[in-house]
Design a protein around this motif. Structure first.
Motif, mmCIF file in Angstrom:
data_model
loop_
_atom_site.group_PDB
_atom_site.id
_atom_site.type_symbol
_atom_site.label_atom_id
_atom_site.label_comp_id
_atom_site.label_asym_id
_atom_site.label_seq_id
_atom_site.Cartn_x
_atom_site.Cartn_y
_atom_site.Cartn_z
ATOM 1 N N LYS A 79 15.117 -3.236 7.534
ATOM 2 C CA LYS A 79 13.964 -3.629 8.346
ATOM 3 C C LYS A 79 12.832 -2.623 8.246
ATOM 4 O O LYS A 79 11.677 -2.987 8.320
ATOM 5 N N PHE A 80 13.189 -1.343 8.114
ATOM 6 C CA PHE A 80 12.183 -0.288 8.198
ATOM 7 C C PHE A 80 12.469 0.832 7.216
ATOM 8 O O PHE A 80 13.612 1.091 6.852
ATOM 9 N N LEU A 81 11.395 1.495 6.825
ATOM 10 C CA LEU A 81 11.470 2.754 6.096
ATOM 11 C C LEU A 81 10.841 3.801 7.001
ATOM 12 O O LEU A 81 9.675 3.658 7.392
ATOM 13 N N LEU A 82 11.608 4.817 7.358
ATOM 14 C CA LEU A 82 11.092 5.904 8.181
ATOM 15 C C LEU A 82 10.868 7.112 7.291
ATOM 16 O O LEU A 82 11.771 7.545 6.577
ATOM 17 N N ASP A 139 -1.697 7.563 1.768
ATOM 18 C CA ASP A 139 -2.487 7.089 0.623
ATOM 19 C C ASP A 139 -1.584 6.749 -0.560
ATOM 20 O O ASP A 139 -1.746 5.710 -1.214
ATOM 21 N N TYR A 140 -0.622 7.620 -0.854
ATOM 22 C CA TYR A 140 0.289 7.417 -1.989
ATOM 23 C C TYR A 140 1.124 6.150 -1.792
ATOM 24 O O TYR A 140 1.239 5.322 -2.696
ATOM 25 N N LEU A 141 1.704 5.990 -0.601
ATOM 26 C CA LEU A 141 2.549 4.819 -0.362
ATOM 27 C C LEU A 141 1.726 3.531 -0.312
ATOM 28 O O LEU A 141 2.212 2.465 -0.697
ATOM 29 N N PHE A 142 0.476 3.615 0.118
ATOM 30 C CA PHE A 142 -0.386 2.438 0.072
ATOM 31 C C PHE A 142 -0.622 2.026 -1.379
ATOM 32 O O PHE A 142 -0.567 0.848 -1.719
ATOM 33 N N GLU A 143 -0.845 3.012 -2.228
ATOM 34 C CA GLU A 143 -1.055 2.743 -3.654
ATOM 35 C C GLU A 143 0.198 2.118 -4.273
ATOM 36 O O GLU A 143 0.116 1.180 -5.060
ATOM 37 N N LYS A 144 1.386 2.620 -3.902
ATOM 38 C CA LYS A 144 2.642 2.146 -4.500
ATOM 39 C C LYS A 144 3.170 0.866 -3.857
ATOM 40 O O LYS A 144 3.698 0.002 -4.543
ATOM 41 N N GLY A 146 1.354 -1.006 -1.347
ATOM 42 C CA GLY A 146 0.315 -1.901 -0.854
ATOM 43 C C GLY A 146 0.400 -2.127 0.643
ATOM 44 O O GLY A 146 -0.028 -3.149 1.156
ATOM 45 N N ALA A 147 0.990 -1.174 1.358
ATOM 46 C CA ALA A 147 1.173 -1.332 2.809
ATOM 47 C C ALA A 147 0.815 -0.047 3.529
ATOM 48 O O ALA A 147 0.984 1.049 3.001
ATOM 49 N N MET A 148 0.330 -0.240 4.728
ATOM 50 C CA MET A 148 0.078 0.888 5.631
ATOM 51 C C MET A 148 1.256 0.992 6.593
ATOM 52 O O MET A 148 1.943 -0.007 6.835
ATOM 53 N N PRO A 149 1.481 2.162 7.168
ATOM 54 C CA PRO A 149 2.588 2.277 8.118
ATOM 55 C C PRO A 149 2.351 1.408 9.345
ATOM 56 O O PRO A 149 1.224 1.260 9.813
ATOM 57 N N THR A 150 3.438 0.833 9.851
ATOM 58 C CA THR A 150 3.388 0.033 11.069
ATOM 59 C C THR A 150 3.144 0.928 12.274
ATOM 60 O O THR A 150 2.395 0.594 13.178
ATOM 61 N N ILE A 151 3.804 2.078 12.265
ATOM 62 C CA ILE A 151 3.683 3.045 13.363
ATOM 63 C C ILE A 151 3.505 4.430 12.763
ATOM 64 O O ILE A 151 4.217 4.805 11.830
ATOM 65 N N HIS A 160 6.089 11.057 12.034
ATOM 66 C CA HIS A 160 6.905 9.949 11.554
ATOM 67 C C HIS A 160 5.961 8.848 11.092
ATOM 68 O O HIS A 160 4.993 8.527 11.779
ATOM 69 N N LEU A 161 6.280 8.275 9.946
ATOM 70 C CA LEU A 161 5.595 7.088 9.451
ATOM 71 C C LEU A 161 6.649 5.997 9.369
ATOM 72 O O LEU A 161 7.689 6.190 8.737
ATOM 73 N N LEU A 162 6.413 4.885 10.006
ATOM 74 C CA LEU A 162 7.379 3.793 10.000
ATOM 75 C C LEU A 162 6.752 2.591 9.314
ATOM 76 O O LEU A 162 5.692 2.109 9.729
ATOM 77 N N TYR A 163 7.400 2.143 8.240
ATOM 78 C CA TYR A 163 6.936 0.993 7.474
ATOM 79 C C TYR A 163 7.883 -0.174 7.706
ATOM 80 O O TYR A 163 9.099 -0.011 7.614
ATOM 81 N N ALA A 164 7.330 -1.350 8.010
ATOM 82 C CA ALA A 164 8.142 -2.555 8.144
ATOM 83 C C ALA A 164 8.486 -3.067 6.755
ATOM 84 O O ALA A 164 7.630 -3.144 5.878
#
Length: 173
Positions: A79-82, A139-144, A146-151, A160-164
Motif C-alpha cells: 500500500k505504501f512506501l515509507l 525531486d528524484y522520486l518524482f522523476e522516477k 512520477g508521484a509526489m509523496p502522499t504525506i 518521513h515521506l510516505l508514497y501511496a
C-alpha cells in the motif's frame, strides 16, 4: 497517544482492513493483528495505560488477514512506501563503533543484551541538511515514479515521506 494512532489509522486504512500493530518494549517487539478501528482504539488504550511500551507502530502494508505474521509472504499487496530520512549517527557513537556494538550484541544471549543508548537530538544544522536531502529525494522520486509523496512528516530528528502504492504485488519490481 490514542488520538495520534487513530489519526494515523484513519489516514491510511479502511475500517475493515486487517492492521498489524507493533508494540515496542524492553523485551522486544510484540505484534497484534486486528480488524476494525474501534478494536484497535481499545487495544491502544489498554497498552498505553499499562505504561510498559516505548512505542506503538503500524505496519503499512496490506495483510490478507489469514496469517498472523508480518513476513513479506503474508502481505497480499503493498500500500505504501515509507522513506525515513535520518542522521547516520544518533547515539554519539561513530558509525564504526555503532556497528561493532551491534555485532557484539548479536553474540550475547537474549537476557544479556547491551542496553539501548539514548538518542542524541538532531541539531539545527543536522535538520537543515536533512531538509535538503528530503527535497532532493522528492525531486528524484518524482522523476522516477512520477508521484509526489502522499504525506511529508517531520519526525523531530528527520523526515518521513510516505508514497501511496496502489496495485503493487509482492515480487513486483
Amino acid at each position: 497517544m490514542k488520538d495520534d494512532v487513530l489519526t494515523t489509522l484513519n489516514a491510511l486504512f479502511e475500517d475493515d482492513e486487517t492492521v498489524a500493530i507493533g508494540l515496542l518494549s524492553s523485551q522486544g517487539m510484540i505484534h497484534r493483528f486486528t480488524r476494525g478501528k474501534k478494536v484497535i482504539e481499545e487495544f491502544v488504550d489498554e497498552s498505553d495505560a499499562a505504561g510498559q511500551y516505548e512505542g506503538i507502530y503500524v505496519n503499512l502494508q496490506h495483510h490478507s488477514g489469514h496469517k498472523r505474521s508480518i513476513k513479506k509472504e503474508d502481505i497480499d499487496r503493498y500500500k505504501f512506501l515509507l522513506v525515513d530520512i535520518d542522521r547516520k549517527i544518533k547515539t554519539g557513537l561513530t558509525v564504526h563503533q555503532d556497528q561493532g556494538r551491534k555485532a557484539e550484541n548479536e553474540l550475547r544471549p537474549k537476557d544479556a543484551k547491551l542496553p539501548r543508548l539514548p538518542y542524541l537530538p538532531a541539531s539545527n544544522e543536522d535538520l537543515e541538511q536533512l531538509k535538503t536531502v528530503r527535497d532532493q529525494l522528492i525531486d528524484y522520486l518524482f522523476e522516477k515514479l512520477g508521484a509526489m509523496p502522499t504525506i511529508v512528516a517531520f519526525t523531530g530528528n528527520g523526515w518521513h515521506l510516505l508514497y501511496a502504492l496502489e496495485g503493487i504485488l509482492p515480487g513486483d519490481n
